[in-house]
Design a protein around this motif. Structure first.
Motif, PDB file in Angstrom:
ATOM      1  N   LEU A  98       3.924   1.501  -1.163  1.00  0.00           N
ATOM      2  CA  LEU A  98       4.496   1.605  -2.504  1.00  0.00           C
ATOM      3  C   LEU A  98       3.459   2.151  -3.484  1.00  0.00           C
ATOM      4  CD1 LEU A  98       6.587  -1.661  -2.989  1.00  0.00           C
ATOM      5  CD2 LEU A  98       7.384   0.630  -2.380  1.00  0.00           C
ATOM      6  N   LEU A  99       2.249   1.649  -3.363  1.00  0.00           N
ATOM      7  CA  LEU A  99       1.178   2.077  -4.261  1.00  0.00           C
ATOM      8  C   LEU A  99       0.868   3.560  -4.063  1.00  0.00           C
ATOM      9  CD1 LEU A  99      -0.769   0.861  -6.364  1.00  0.00           C
ATOM     10  CD2 LEU A  99      -2.449   0.662  -4.528  1.00  0.00           C
TER      11      LEU A  99
ATOM     12  N   SER B 246       2.836  13.832 -11.910  1.00  0.00           N
ATOM     13  CA  SER B 246       3.308  13.904 -13.294  1.00  0.00           C
ATOM     14  C   SER B 246       2.168  14.289 -14.242  1.00  0.00           C
ATOM     15  CB  SER B 246       3.929  12.572 -13.727  1.00  0.00           C
ATOM     16  OG  SER B 246       2.926  11.615 -13.959  1.00  0.00           O
ATOM     17  N   LEU B 247       0.944  14.167 -13.776  1.00  0.00           N
ATOM     18  CA  LEU B 247      -0.184  14.654 -14.579  1.00  0.00           C
ATOM     19  C   LEU B 247      -0.483  16.116 -14.276  1.00  0.00           C
ATOM     20  CD1 LEU B 247      -2.772  11.719 -14.482  1.00  0.00           C
ATOM     21  CD2 LEU B 247      -1.138  12.306 -16.256  1.00  0.00           C
TER      22      LEU B 247
ATOM     23  N   ASP C 226       0.823  -1.212   0.000  1.00  0.00           N
ATOM     24  CA  ASP C 226       0.000   0.000   0.000  1.00  0.00           C
ATOM     25  C   ASP C 226       0.853   1.256   0.000  1.00  0.00           C
ATOM     26  OD1 ASP C 226      -2.320  -1.308  -0.246  1.00  0.00           O
ATOM     27  OD2 ASP C 226      -2.861  -1.281   1.884  1.00  0.00           O
TER      28      ASP C 226
ATOM     29  N   THR D 294       2.904   5.934  -2.896  1.00  0.00           N
ATOM     30  CA  THR D 294       3.945   6.799  -3.482  1.00  0.00           C
ATOM     31  C   THR D 294       3.832   6.801  -5.002  1.00  0.00           C
ATOM     32  OG1 THR D 294       5.372   4.893  -3.152  1.00  0.00           O
ATOM     33  CG2 THR D 294       5.757   6.780  -1.711  1.00  0.00           C
ATOM     34  N   GLY D 295       3.565   5.623  -5.562  1.00  0.00           N
ATOM     35  CA  GLY D 295       3.428   5.545  -7.023  1.00  0.00           C
ATOM     36  C   GLY D 295       2.307   6.424  -7.516  1.00  0.00           C
ATOM     37  N   LEU D 296       1.153   6.342  -6.848  1.00  0.00           N
ATOM     38  CA  LEU D 296       0.012   7.154  -7.239  1.00  0.00           C
ATOM     39  C   LEU D 296       0.331   8.637  -7.096  1.00  0.00           C
ATOM     40  CD1 LEU D 296      -3.103   5.264  -5.860  1.00  0.00           C
ATOM     41  CD2 LEU D 296      -2.541   5.782  -8.235  1.00  0.00           C
TER      42      LEU D 296
ATOM     43  N   MET E  34       3.271  10.095  -7.264  1.00  0.00           N
ATOM     44  CA  MET E  34       4.181  10.521  -8.334  1.00  0.00           C
ATOM     45  C   MET E  34       3.421  10.633  -9.654  1.00  0.00           C
ATOM     46  SD  MET E  34       7.855   8.729  -7.815  1.00  0.00           S
ATOM     47  CE  MET E  34       7.300   7.052  -7.891  1.00  0.00           C
ATOM     48  N   TRP E  35       2.541   9.665  -9.848  1.00  0.00           N
ATOM     49  CA  TRP E  35       1.814   9.630 -11.117  1.00  0.00           C
ATOM     50  C   TRP E  35       0.896  10.849 -11.247  1.00  0.00           C
ATOM     51  CZ3 TRP E  35      -3.538   8.242 -12.274  1.00  0.00           C
ATOM     52  CH2 TRP E  35      -3.767   8.074 -13.658  1.00  0.00           C
TER      53      TRP E  35
END
Lengths: 424, 354, 152
Positions: free
Chosen positions: C19-20, C30-31, C17, C22-24, C26-27
């Protein structure tokens, strides 16, 4: 008689076949057309006579050749016994006979208000005219250029003196070495002209504005241009080059030494599209014809010209190259075509400015070209950098998404495990 | 949770969410085809976002449209990205929507009780193509101008109402700035409104009726069928696929940008190789191949009639396919589907190669 | 109950969770980054090519001319002796040289091959095969504007 019967028949045929022509009743034509047809060898001289402008406006054979065109059945009355009859016109008499109408403004005005009437006067001043006066029959007279018994208006494309036809018309004699042998002038003009920039423009591209023989040599008053006037003649089209040269210090030197101004470097009939290599001191610059053994000022000037132009060309091709790259990558750079096109125009102006042999003028002229190429180069480089940034952005974005995909994959595994556990 | 409770006391949203959580997706060899509708929805969402963003700078009108798009792609930060994503995602939307339609067709998922889902889906696809046709003109470049001219010309060949249709599309006799204004209106107001409405119906139907399964699977007893819950197991798989598609779009946007070309000039002659977008290509090519006259009917008109009847026929498949209603596969309809796909692919390739 | 008994499973889940998350994060950044950049209007204005401001009236005394940029093409604006304006494409129709204004004869002249146009752009002598395209000049509040069509 048989003769008159046949002539009547021919008259009917001619009247039916060419009912659109203004003249259908003319004894000269009736008979001579028949003679034409009976004759097995040789050209039918009256083949195109009905298209002749003179017939079209209502003149008849008799207006040039004399005789009585209404004497249908009487050959003697028509020709031999008729005091007005001239018959075949000698070459020596041609200018005066044509001139009897064409030199008469009063008469010519009825056909066109703006018609010229000085052709015969001019003709006598030409080399052709002078030689004819001296008794040489081999020179060109009116009919050699305008045709005979089928003379078209000059603006008619069928006329031998329509711009596109002029070079081959002149070449009939001037390209014939045997015929021209007694005149002691070269006969390679047509060959040279055909491959020249003017010849290609006129004959290959069919550009009616490109010069034919008469645009430089004159037509009725045709003369080889003398050295003093070459720049003026070229200057009818190449104004700036001509004016700059005539104001330059070289002009007087050329005149004194008897060099043809423009011709000395560019040649005459075979003038090629000028190359920047004309200035390349190391590789046969045209300057070397006179300055072959000198260095110092002339060489420095030529080098400066050559390298300035070369570097502007280099900048332009760099700009084109970068713009091409940017466009290939899909960047929007259409705004850069304005400075690019401007620099290409400045390049032409710079080449023109050389004819002043003034380095300040050249440097002043070329300045705008470098400014314009700089704008194009910078714009294109910016677009290329921008493209690199896009790729960087894409890389980072893809990295983040890849990371996310991996994590989501584990999350899926996790959800599935939970789902299986629940079902158990 | 307290917010949820607070809302739940007033409207029964927990009921809705519980209902949503009950939805399950059958797991079998064809599960992969269930992602196509979702990805189309995702692409539509991208269109919505990027479309709204483009609206911030786009200025309709013959004098300003091209310049404003040029401004967006060359001057506005990331303007190129927004435009490229909008253009690429539009194409992918049509692609996935077509794929979605054909998988539904071959899975016979249109059979009772899902006829309305098929009808609404077909409407969405037609609206999507309308979006494509109207949006193509908006940059007001040469290619779009002539493609629109040809496209609207075809509409003019319709019997009786052709003239009216042509004038309706073009807002006059010729493609002009007025046409652009009209297409702009279609593209940003009329079509989105319709699309949202039909999309809502489509999604509610899917939610209420659940996922369809092919007739063969239906014969297997319920307890032997495998399922996974839609939330979260299937949804997160959806998300994974969306991420991949998004990355592909970004890749296409950077390396295969749609060129803006030159501004439309109504007086210029049509450049060589004018063609519509790829998804109209099979129709365009067919119309090109049809001879001038067939049975006293004009060739173009004949082609149009074929397409019109073909579309109606295709639209009414759920009513026409009686076997599917009884839960049987009809070989006849499968063959028709295969022939149609082969025909579309061949014609499209032909259109591009010749 | 479930969570307490399965310790390693829970921590593993929590790790994913994080990791998810942080990924979200960053994503989404980036949008949001390009979009927020996009929302800021750039300093440069849109270049319209249906009308261009050529300058103020003071830059155009009678018997003067100026070459301006109109989209991708140069346009020559001429103010005649009588104060009238005219604007023509500055690209010679012969071989694309840039033309100039000859104040003494009030003609447009191309130096490359001595082509002449009159003040309305009509080719009158020399090699030019066709006239220069005409533009419209409008004077509005002391500003000289060149346009493709009549401004209203």
């Amino acid at each position: 008689m048989k003769f008159s019967n046949v002539s009547l028949l021919i008259l009917i045929i001619v009247a039916v076949a060419s009912s659109n022509t203004p003249l259908t009743k003319d004894a000269c034509i009736d008979c001579h057309r028949q003679l034409d047809e009976e004759q097995d060898v040789g050209e039918q001289i009256l083949k195109n006579v009905f298209q002749d402008i003179h017939l079209q406006v209502g003149l008849s054979c008799a207006d040039c050749h004399g005789g009585n065109p209404e004497a249908y059945d009487d050959e003697d009355e028509a020709m031999w016994d008729n005091p007005t009859f001239i018959g075949a016109i000698s070459r020596r008499d041609q200018p005066e006979i044509c001139g009897s109408c064409h030199s008469d403004p009063q008469f010519m005005r009825q056909y066109s208000a703006s018609v010229q009437t000085d052709q015969v006067d001019q003709y006598w001043t030409s080399q052709h005219g002078k030689d004819l006066l001296n008794g040489n029959d081999k020179v060109a007279t009116c009919t050699n250029c305008h045709g005979v018994h089928g003379i078209y208006p000059v603006k008619d494309p069928r006329s031998p003196v329509y711009p596109l036809n002029v070079p081959s018309t002149c070449a009939q004699c001037h390209n014939d070495a045997e015929y021209m042998s007694e005149f002691n002038i070269p006969t390679d003009q047509y060959y040279l002209y055909r491959t020249s920039v003017h010849g290609k423009a006129l004959l290959d591209r069919q550009s009616l504005t490109a010069p034919a023989c008469n645009d430089c040599h004159g037509n009725h008053g045709a003369l080889p241009p003398d050295v003093v006037h070459i720049a003026d003649i070229c200057g009818t089209c190449h104004v700036n080059n001509s004016q700059l040269f005539q104001k330059s210090h070289l002009n007087n030197i050329f005149l004194k030494k008897g060099f043809g101004q423009c011709e000395a470097c560019h040649g005459n009939h075979g003038v090629k599209k000028p190359s920047d290599e004309y200035l390349n001191w190391e590789h046969g610059a045209v300057c070397l014809q006179c300055h072959g053994n000198t260095t110092g000022n002339p060489k420095e000037l030529a080098d400066l010209f050559y390298h300035t132009i070369d570097s502007l060309k280099g900048q332009i091709s760099l700009a084109e190259d970068l713009m091409g790259q940017a466009e290939q990558k899909g960047m929007e750079i259409s705004d850069l075509y304005f400075p690019l096109e401007k620099s290409q125009k400045v390049l032409i102006q710079t080449r023109t400015s050389i004819h002043s042999f003034n380095k300040d003028l050249l440097l002043e002229t070329v300045k705008d070209g470098f400014i314009a190429t700089d704008e194009a180069i910078q714009g294109a480089s910016l677009a290329l950098t921008e493209f690199d940034q896009r790729r960087k952005w894409l890389f980072i974005f893809s990295l983040i998404i890849t990371y996310l995909i991996v994590v989501v994959y584990f999350k899926i595994k996790d959800f599935d495990r939970r789902h299986r556990n629940k079902n158990k | 949770m307290s917010i949820m409770d607070w809302i739940n006391e007033r409207v029964n949203i927990r009921g809705v969410s519980e209902f949503a959580f009950k939805k399950k997706v059958p797991v079998f060899y064809g599960t992969i085809w269930y992602y196509l509708g979702g990805v189309s929805l995702f692409l539509f969402a991208i269109q919505l976002v990027t479309g709204i963003l483009l609206l911030l700078y786009y200025q309709p009108g013959a004098a300003t449209a091209f310049e404003s798009v040029k401004f967006i792609v060359s001057k506005v930060a990331f303007g190129w990205l927004i435009r490229e994503v909008h253009a690429w995602s539009a194409n992918l939307f049509i692609f996935f929507a077509f794929l979605h339609m054909f998988t539904v067709f071959f899975a016979k998922a249109y059979r009772k009780p899902r006829e309305m889902t098929w009808f609404s889906g077909m409407l969405l696809l037609i609206l999507g193509m309308g979006f494509g046709f109207s949006g193509y003109l908006l940059p007001w470049n040469e290619l779009a101008f002539f493609a629109t001219k040809i496209g609207s010309d075809i509409a003019g060949a319709v019997p009786f109402v052709g003239e009216f249709l042509l004038r309706l599309l073009r807002a006059g006799d010729e493609v002009t700035g007025a046409t652009l204004t009209r297409f702009y209106g279609f593209h940003i107001a009329l079509f989105p409104a319709f699309f949202t409405l039909v999309l809502g119906i489509h999604l509610i139907l899917v939610q209420v009726q659940g996922m369809s399964i092919p007739p063969e699977l239906e014969r297997i007893p319920e307890k032997h069928r495998r399922y996974m819950p839609f939330f979260p197991n299937f949804a997160i798989r959806d998300a994974l696929f969306w991420l991949i598609v998004l990355n592909i779009i970004a890749l296409l946007a950077v390396f295969f940008p749609w060129e803006l070309g030159t501004k439309a000039d109504p007086l210029a002659s049509a450049p060589a190789g004018i063609h519509p977008e790829w998804y109209f290509m099979f129709m365009f090519q067919t119309l090109k191949l049809i001879p001038g006259h067939i049975f006293f009917i004009e060739g173009e008109l004949f082609g149009l009639l074929i397409f019109a009847f073909g579309t109606i026929f295709w639209f009414l498949v759920p009513l026409l396919d009686r076997k599917a209603r009884r839960g049987q596969r009809s070989r006849f309809w499968t063959v028709i589907g295969v022939v149609l796909i082969v025909y579309m692919i061949m014609m499209t390739l032909w259109g591009y190669i010749v | 109950m479930d969570k307490l008994t399965k310790g390693p499973e829970t921590s593993r889940r929590r790790f994913i969770d994080i990791l998810l998350g942080t990924g979200l994060f960053m994503w989404i950044s980036s949008l949001i980054y390009p979009i927020s950049k996009y929302l800021v209007p750039p300093k440069a204005a849109i270049l319209y090519v249906n009308n261009v401001e050529a300058g103020t009236m003071s830059e155009f005394p009678p018997s003067s001319s100026k070459i301006i940029r109109f989209g991708r093409k140069p346009v020559i604006i001429v103010r005649q002796r009588n104060g009238k304006f005219s604007a023509l494409s500055a690209t010679c129709t012969h071989l694309d040289c840039t033309v100039q204004f000859k104040a003494d004869t009030e003609q447009i002249w191309c130096a490359c091959h001595n082509g002449y146009y009159d003040i309305t752009g009509k080719n009158i002598s020399g090699p030019p095969p066709s006239p220069l395209a005409q533009y419209i000049v409008v004077v509005k509040d002391d500003k000289v504007i060149v346009a493709l069509e009549e401004l209203t």
